[in-house]
Write a protein that holds these residues in place. Structure first.
Motif, short mmCIF file in Angstrom:
data_model
loop_
_atom_site.label_atom_id
_atom_site.label_comp_id
_atom_site.label_asym_id
_atom_site.label_seq_id
_atom_site.Cartn_x
_atom_site.Cartn_y
_atom_site.Cartn_z
N THR A 176 0.71 -1.00 -0.12
CA THR A 176 0.20 0.03 -0.06
C THR A 176 0.84 1.12 -0.01
OG1 THR A 176 -1.69 -1.18 1.28
CG2 THR A 176 -1.72 1.27 1.26
N LEU A 177 0.73 1.92 -1.08
CA LEU A 177 1.69 3.28 -1.24
C LEU A 177 0.79 4.49 -1.14
CD1 LEU A 177 4.40 4.23 -1.95
CD2 LEU A 177 3.96 4.03 -4.30
N ILE A 178 1.28 5.39 -0.36
CA ILE A 178 0.50 6.72 -0.19
C ILE A 178 1.49 7.66 -0.47
CG2 ILE A 178 -0.79 8.14 1.36
CD1 ILE A 178 -1.66 5.80 3.11
N THR A 179 1.24 8.42 -1.39
CA THR A 179 1.95 9.54 -1.94
C THR A 179 1.55 10.84 -2.14
OG1 THR A 179 1.42 9.12 -4.51
CG2 THR A 179 3.33 7.71 -3.32
N ASP A 180 2.11 11.89 -2.44
CA ASP A 180 1.80 13.30 -2.74
C ASP A 180 0.88 13.14 -4.02
OD1 ASP A 180 3.12 14.55 -0.49
OD2 ASP A 180 5.08 14.97 -1.85
N GLY A 181 -0.08 13.95 -3.81
CA GLY A 181 -0.94 14.15 -5.07
C GLY A 181 -0.64 15.21 -5.97
N LYS A 182 -1.56 15.98 -6.56
CA LYS A 182 -1.50 17.00 -7.62
C LYS A 182 -0.77 18.17 -6.85
CE LYS A 182 -4.77 15.58 -11.07
NZ LYS A 182 -5.65 15.95 -11.63
N HIS A 183 -1.23 18.49 -5.48
CA HIS A 183 -0.76 19.48 -4.73
C HIS A 183 -0.46 19.07 -3.23
CE1 HIS A 183 -4.58 19.63 -2.79
NE2 HIS A 183 -5.41 19.46 -3.93
N ASP A 184 0.21 19.93 -2.52
CA ASP A 184 0.62 19.38 -1.18
C ASP A 184 -0.55 18.97 -0.08
OD1 ASP A 184 -0.40 22.02 -0.37
OD2 ASP A 184 1.56 22.69 0.22
N LYS A 185 -1.58 19.19 -0.46
CA LYS A 185 -2.76 18.68 0.60
C LYS A 185 -3.58 17.66 0.10
CE LYS A 185 -3.28 23.05 3.03
NZ LYS A 185 -2.02 23.68 2.61
N GLU A 186 -2.90 16.88 -0.96
CA GLU A 186 -3.42 15.79 -1.75
C GLU A 186 -2.79 14.71 -1.51
OE1 GLU A 186 -6.01 15.20 -5.56
OE2 GLU A 186 -3.96 15.17 -6.22
N LEU A 187 -3.60 13.49 -1.17
CA LEU A 187 -2.69 12.15 -1.16
C LEU A 187 -3.23 11.34 -2.04
CD1 LEU A 187 -2.76 11.91 2.85
CD2 LEU A 187 -0.74 12.25 1.31
N ILE A 188 -2.32 10.53 -2.84
CA ILE A 188 -2.88 9.30 -3.69
C ILE A 188 -2.42 7.80 -3.12
CG2 ILE A 188 -2.71 8.25 -6.00
CD1 ILE A 188 -2.38 11.10 -7.16
N THR A 189 -3.32 7.03 -3.15
CA THR A 189 -3.18 5.63 -2.72
C THR A 189 -3.09 4.61 -3.92
OG1 THR A 189 -4.18 6.01 -0.74
CG2 THR A 189 -3.90 3.75 -1.13
N ALA A 190 -2.04 3.78 -3.94
CA ALA A 190 -1.94 2.81 -4.90
C ALA A 190 -1.82 1.41 -4.28
CB ALA A 190 -0.92 3.07 -5.98
N TYR A 191 -2.21 0.36 -4.61
CA TYR A 191 -1.96 -1.01 -4.33
C TYR A 191 -1.36 -2.03 -5.34
CZ TYR A 191 -5.63 0.78 -1.16
OH TYR A 191 -6.40 1.52 -0.19
N SER A 192 -0.56 -2.78 -4.80
CA SER A 192 0.03 -3.84 -5.81
C SER A 192 0.69 -5.03 -5.08
CB SER A 192 1.27 -3.15 -6.78
OG SER A 192 2.35 -2.55 -5.61
N VAL A 193 1.01 -5.87 -5.95
CA VAL A 193 1.65 -6.94 -5.16
C VAL A 193 3.23 -7.06 -5.66
CG1 VAL A 193 1.84 -9.62 -5.17
CG2 VAL A 193 -0.38 -8.68 -5.09
N VAL A 194 4.21 -7.32 -4.64
CA VAL A 194 5.73 -7.16 -4.93
C VAL A 194 6.27 -8.30 -4.22
CG1 VAL A 194 5.59 -4.28 -4.91
CG2 VAL A 194 6.12 -5.73 -2.95
N ASP A 195 7.70 -8.60 -4.71
CA ASP A 195 8.45 -9.20 -3.84
C ASP A 195 9.97 -8.66 -3.84
OD1 ASP A 195 9.89 -9.36 -6.60
OD2 ASP A 195 8.79 -11.34 -6.99
#
Length: 659
Positions: A618-637
């Motif tokens: 589960t990855l939570i990163t900066d969005g388009k501006h500094d008060k936005e957060l974007i979340t992405a999900y994936s399977v990794v090794d």
């Protein structure tokens, strides 16, 4: 034996890193040396660090010193060319004219122990130790105990006579640092709440400096951090000073004016006596960040049963409302926040004894318990050493007062105390700190020191000491406009300096503004929950700051641990950026921030993950501006990597959990 000695001599002559003295001592036992003896050397178990005892150039008027070399591959770096040694007591002078009379056979020191909170819950370290015995002109003995660990060097002084009382007039320990060595230092202040300054060459300033102090050698293959540990009731805290000589950082005792002039600045010692450990954490930058050496050389735990010591997240009303605890409804709102977020604690800060607007302290405690949350309470350390008159001021000051108060708190279900405004590191104040910890343990009360000393290994000895302030933290957004611009860089320095040596309550993760605004992104603020380690982690924002987050971010902050099984520095450089991975059970939490005023991308390799295991990311990163957060999900090794975009002064968090 002749063949062995011939081989050892060949090793020395060809500049190999096998030091003859260590092996000779192993073969022949303790040796006695006269004034013209060769230097003594002890190496770390992994053979990367070597400590040499150097004879003064002029035997009668020079100081003995230690020299530390570091080996990486085939390269040997002279990390610290000289650490001068010596003590001056009333009636005993161990400075000039010392003679090395004996060096013991090396002893292997191995230590394994567990702690209930910290950057690594299971600790394991080993060292080679020798004791070097010196004799002064009056035939008095001074021992210097030296340990070479894989992650650094420690040494301490010992006076092993059976009786005697003395005043230590001066400790002559002084670290010589070459001008080109890069360094990060914080100007001395009694609360340890300054900013770090980066210096080298002609930019090096002369002043008094706080612990810990970070240094990087010219080729950056070797980093080291100067600190001290196991400071007990028989000594004072010290600091570093290069006021007399620009390239030499000498240990100095507290300023007589500290603590409003209360207490003696010179420590009084009773023989037999040992000084605190002088600690040099050393290695790669990742080695330094991961070290637990400050705790490793501290005295073992004095608390037999630690089941009652429970680290956790705390809601805190002071940052968003300086008088929050005075208001019963505000206290209830922050109890509700802790309950909604699943955090175990809420803190009643100053003014709980003046609570109004619908209820008093007892009403507040009853409400907090009704929400399934545990209360913590603030206290003034009291006494003439602090000018702050905030009440209650006398309840921690004496043993009798503490026992009475801790008994009440135990009955009220209060789990811990925050004690503020110490303002001195004199011996009497060190004794006061430790008296508090000893009394609190008797009533199973956890302790948080504020306005205080930097950690000195006490959390190992007293594991109910959960955290310290001793940092310029988020509270400084309330103290003036300066922190708005300095916080982004400051935040990237702390994981490489202050937080290495012990728990640090910065009071992080704030999204709304207090009296002065942020310029860090939401991603940056989220990451501080992972980057900054504290056994009681006070998340400082007002309730709406957390309620307004996206579901994934709110879920992350509900579950982020505060006590860890492991950590790895994945990337970073002090003042620019930092990415850390911390492990709890089988999951890894990753936090990364940047201080730079431009957008940047990071590629984070996941090769530290267990081989052959699939993980949910589960990855939570900066969005388009500094008060936005974007979340992405994936399977990794462990063959995968994360590509992360960070806004200017941005950041990100991730959690990686086995499927």
């Amino acid at each position: 034996m002749i063949a062995v000695l011939t081989h050892l001599l060949r090793e020395v002559l060809t500049m190999r890193f096998s030091f003859v003295f260590l092996f000779l001592m192993s073969a022949f036992g303790a040796l006695t040396y006269n004034a013209g003896a060769q230097q003594a050397v002890v190496t770390s178990p992994n053979q990367k660090i070597a400590v040499s005892c150097i004879t003064p150039a002029r035997q009668d008027d020079g100081l003995w010193s230690l020299k530390i070399d570091y080996k990486k591959g085939d390269r040997i770096t002279q990390a610290i060319p000289a650490i001068e040694l010596g003590l001056v007591l009333n009636g005993m002078d161990f400075s000039l004219g010392l003679r090395l009379v004996k060096v013991t056979k090396p002893v292997v020191i191995t230590d394994k122990y567990a702690v209930p909170h910290g950057k690594k819950l299971e600790r394991n370290n080993s060292a080679n130790q020798v004791t070097m015995s010196f004799e002064n002109r009056s035939k008095k003995k001074l021992n210097v105990i030296v340990r070479a660990y894989n992650d650094g060097v420690t040494f301490r002084y010992e006076l092993d006579e059976k009786q005697g009382n003395y005043i230590v007039n001066d400790e002559l320990t002084a670290y010589s640092i070459t001008p080109e060595t890069n360094r990060w230092l914080e100007k001395w202040n009694p609360a340890n709440e300054g900013l770090y300054v980066n210096m080298s060459n002609d930019k090096v300033r002369q002043d008094e400096w706080c612990y810990p102090a970070l240094f990087s050698t010219r080729d950056s293959s070797c980093w080291f951090l100067l600190h001290e540990s196991d400071v007990n009731k028989n000594y004072c805290g010290t600091k570093l000073s290069n006021t007399a000589e620009k390239s030499k950082y000498k240990l100095t005792f507290p300023n007589p004016k500290d603590g409003r002039g209360t207490g003696e600045p010179l420590p009084a010692v009773t023989l037999p006596w040992r000084s605190p450990w002088r600690v040099i954490i050393m290695g790669s930058l990742a080695d330094v960040v991961g070290s637990t050496l400050v705790d490793d050389v501290a005295a073992p735990s004095k608390v037999a049963n630690t089941d009652w010591i429970k680290p956790g997240l705390v809601s805190w009303n002071y940052w968003s409302d300086n008088h929050g605890t005075r208001d019963f409804k505000t206290v209830c709102a922050f109890a509700d926040l802790a309950a909604a977020m699943g955090w175990p604690y809420t803190l009643l800060d100053w003014e709980w004894d003046a609570m109004t607007n619908g209820g008093n302290l007892q009403d507040a405690l009853k409400y907090i318990h009704s929400r399934g949350v545990k209360p913590l309470m603030w206290y003034n350390s009291g006494g003439d050493h602090t000018w702050v008159g905030a009440t209650p001021k006398d309840r921690m000051l004496t043993h009798e007062n503490r026992v009475a108060e801790f008994k009440r708190l135990k009955e009220w279900g209060v789990k811990g105390v925050k004690i503020d405004f110490f303002e001195s590191e004199k011996q009497s104040m060190i004794q006061y700190y430790l008296d508090i910890l000893e009394d609190a343990a008797s009533f199973e009360i956890m302790v948080y020191f504020h306005g205080c000393i930097v950690p000195r290994g006490w959390a190992r000895t007293y594991p109910h000491l959960m955290t310290y302030e001793a940092v310029r933290g988020a509270e400084w957004y309330n103290n003036g406009p300066e922190f708005t611009t300095s916080a982004p860089e400051h935040n990237t320095i702390l994981p490489f300096t202050r937080n290495i040596v012990g728990a640090m309550d910065y009071t992080p993760v704030t999204f709304t503004n207090s009296q002065f605004p942020h310029i860090t992104s939401y991603g940056h603020e989220m990451a501080l929950s992972v980057l900054f380690e504290s056994g009681l982690q006070h998340l400082a924002d007002r309730p709406e700051g957390y309620y307004g987050l996206p579901d994934a971010a709110r879920h992350f902050l509900r579950n982020v641990p505060v006590a860890w099984h492991d950590l790895k520095l994945l990337d970073g450089y002090p003042g620019k950026d930092v990415t850390l991975a911390r492990k709890r059970d089988h999951s890894w939490y990753i936090g990364g921030i940047s201080s730079e005023g431009r957008e940047k991308r990071k590629n984070i390799k996941l090769d530290f993950l267990e081989q052959g295991v699939k993980y949910r990311l589960t990855l939570i990163t900066d969005g388009k501006h500094d008060k936005e957060l974007i979340t992405a999900y994936s399977v990794v090794d462990n063959k995968a990597s994360i590509n992360v975009k960070m806004l200017r002064r941005g950041g990100f968090v991730a959690v990686v959990t086995p499927l």
